[in-house]
Design an enzyme around this catalytic site. Structure first.
Site, short mmCIF file in Angstrom:
data_model
loop_
_atom_site.label_atom_id
_atom_site.label_comp_id
_atom_site.label_asym_id
_atom_site.label_seq_id
_atom_site.Cartn_x
_atom_site.Cartn_y
_atom_site.Cartn_z
CB THR A 102 92.32 48.06 -54.62
OG1 THR A 102 92.88 48.95 -55.61
CG2 THR A 102 93.43 47.48 -53.78
CE LYS A 159 72.49 49.30 -54.74
NZ LYS A 159 71.41 50.31 -54.93
CE1 TYR A 182 84.43 53.47 -50.52
CE2 TYR A 182 82.95 54.89 -51.76
CZ TYR A 182 83.41 53.63 -51.44
OH TYR A 182 82.85 52.53 -52.05
CG PHE A 195 81.26 42.79 -45.83
CD1 PHE A 195 81.07 43.27 -44.54
CD2 PHE A 195 82.45 43.08 -46.48
CE1 PHE A 195 82.03 44.03 -43.90
CE2 PHE A 195 83.43 43.84 -45.84
CZ PHE A 195 83.22 44.30 -44.56
CG MET A 196 82.81 44.14 -49.80
SD MET A 196 84.39 43.90 -50.63
CE MET A 196 84.65 45.54 -51.32
CB SER A 235 77.07 51.92 -46.51
OG SER A 235 77.86 50.77 -46.64
CE LYS A 247 88.95 47.58 -41.68
NZ LYS A 247 88.29 46.60 -42.57
CB THR A 248 91.37 50.80 -35.17
OG1 THR A 248 90.49 50.97 -34.05
CG2 THR A 248 91.91 52.16 -35.58
CG HIS A 249 85.80 50.53 -37.53
ND1 HIS A 249 86.12 51.00 -38.78
CD2 HIS A 249 85.34 49.26 -37.74
CE1 HIS A 249 85.86 50.09 -39.70
NE2 HIS A 249 85.40 49.02 -39.08
CG MET A 270 88.83 44.73 -53.31
SD MET A 270 89.10 46.25 -52.38
CE MET A 270 89.07 45.64 -50.71
CE LYS A 302 79.25 47.99 -46.11
NZ LYS A 302 79.69 46.83 -46.55
#
Length: 247
Positions: free
Chosen positions: A179, A210, A145, A207-208, A90, A58-60, A184, A42
């Site tokens: 950031t 909350k 996070y 997409f972003m 999310s 970057k990867t998931h 963002m 997410k």
């Protein structure tokens, strides 16, 4: 556009495009100074190959799917984990607005699939646990996070230390400012508003969206929350891995 169905690769559901390129992805050649940033979502091989060193990739991907060269080259990895309840809600909204992902159905339907690991990128539990365990034998900085929301300066400094960098206070403050979630969210370079609505429909959800800790409380029933608590205790028990669901 018609929503594509995911494809299973070694027991984990992936985007069809990712699965179709798996032969090339699995043989990706990492460089010793590559920095891999990983998270459960997410979050093209050809583009990465062409980047100059040092590369930030970057990867998931879960641990077992990361190309072997990253382990062989002992590349530094930063992993970012978010509590399962906020991740689930999310990810539900992300599916709803992202036409490249399967239709999520209702929240109840999506949650059941999410808990069973029947979503793109697989089980959240397996993902966060496997990366947590991998840090015992590989240079991995495991961040949360919730900590980043609570004290961004401290977490940014952890990253700098991990990378062997010194951050003057003026630079640290600039990074913190750039950031913030609000900055963002309003930045076309990070909010994906440059994509057409046929790919990501921002009228459905941003997409972003909350970026807060505890948004799950607006969606989970008491029974769903308690069920997830029980599953988390079972899946993550004995690992020492704990998450905060509110600040």
């Amino acid at each position: 556009m018609e929503r594509p169905q995911p494809v299973e690769v070694y027991g984990i559901l992936l985007h069809r495009v990712t699965a179709e390129r798996w032969g090339r992805i699995s043989k990706f050649k990492a460089r010793p100074d590559d920095l891999l940033i990983c998270s459960y979502p997410k979050s093209a091989v050809e583009e990465a190959d062409a980047l100059p060193s040092p590369r930030r990739l970057k990867t998931h991907l879960s641990v077992q799917l990361v190309p072997a060269s990253f382990w062989e080259q002992k590349c530094k990895i930063i992993y970012i984990a978010r509590n399962v309840k906020d991740t689930a809600i999310s990810y539900f909204h992300f599916h709803d607005m992202n036409k490249t992902l399967p239709d999520p159905g209702t929240w109840d339907q999506f949650l059941e699939n999410f808990l069973a690991g029947k979503v793109v990128w697989g089980s959240w539990f397996d993902h966060v646990r496997s990366w947590w365990e991998a840090k015992e034998c590989h240079p991995i900085l495991y961040l949360f996070y919730e900590d980043m929301k609570e004290n961004p300066a401290c977490e940014i400094q952890k990253i700098a230390n991990f990378l062997g960098l010194e951050l003057p206070e003026s630079i640290l403050n600039r990074i913190i400012q750039h950031t913030t979630f609000d900055n963002m969210k309003s930045n076309p370079m990070t909010n994906y508003t440059t994509l057409p609505s046929s790919v990501m429909d921002h009228t459905v959800s941003a997409f972003m969206r909350k970026g807060i800790v505890g948004d799950w409380k607006e969606y989970f029933t008491v029974a769903q929350s308690e069920k997830l608590d029980d599953i988390s205790a079972y899946k993550l028990g004995g690992t020492g891995l704990t998450f905060r669901t509110h600040l």
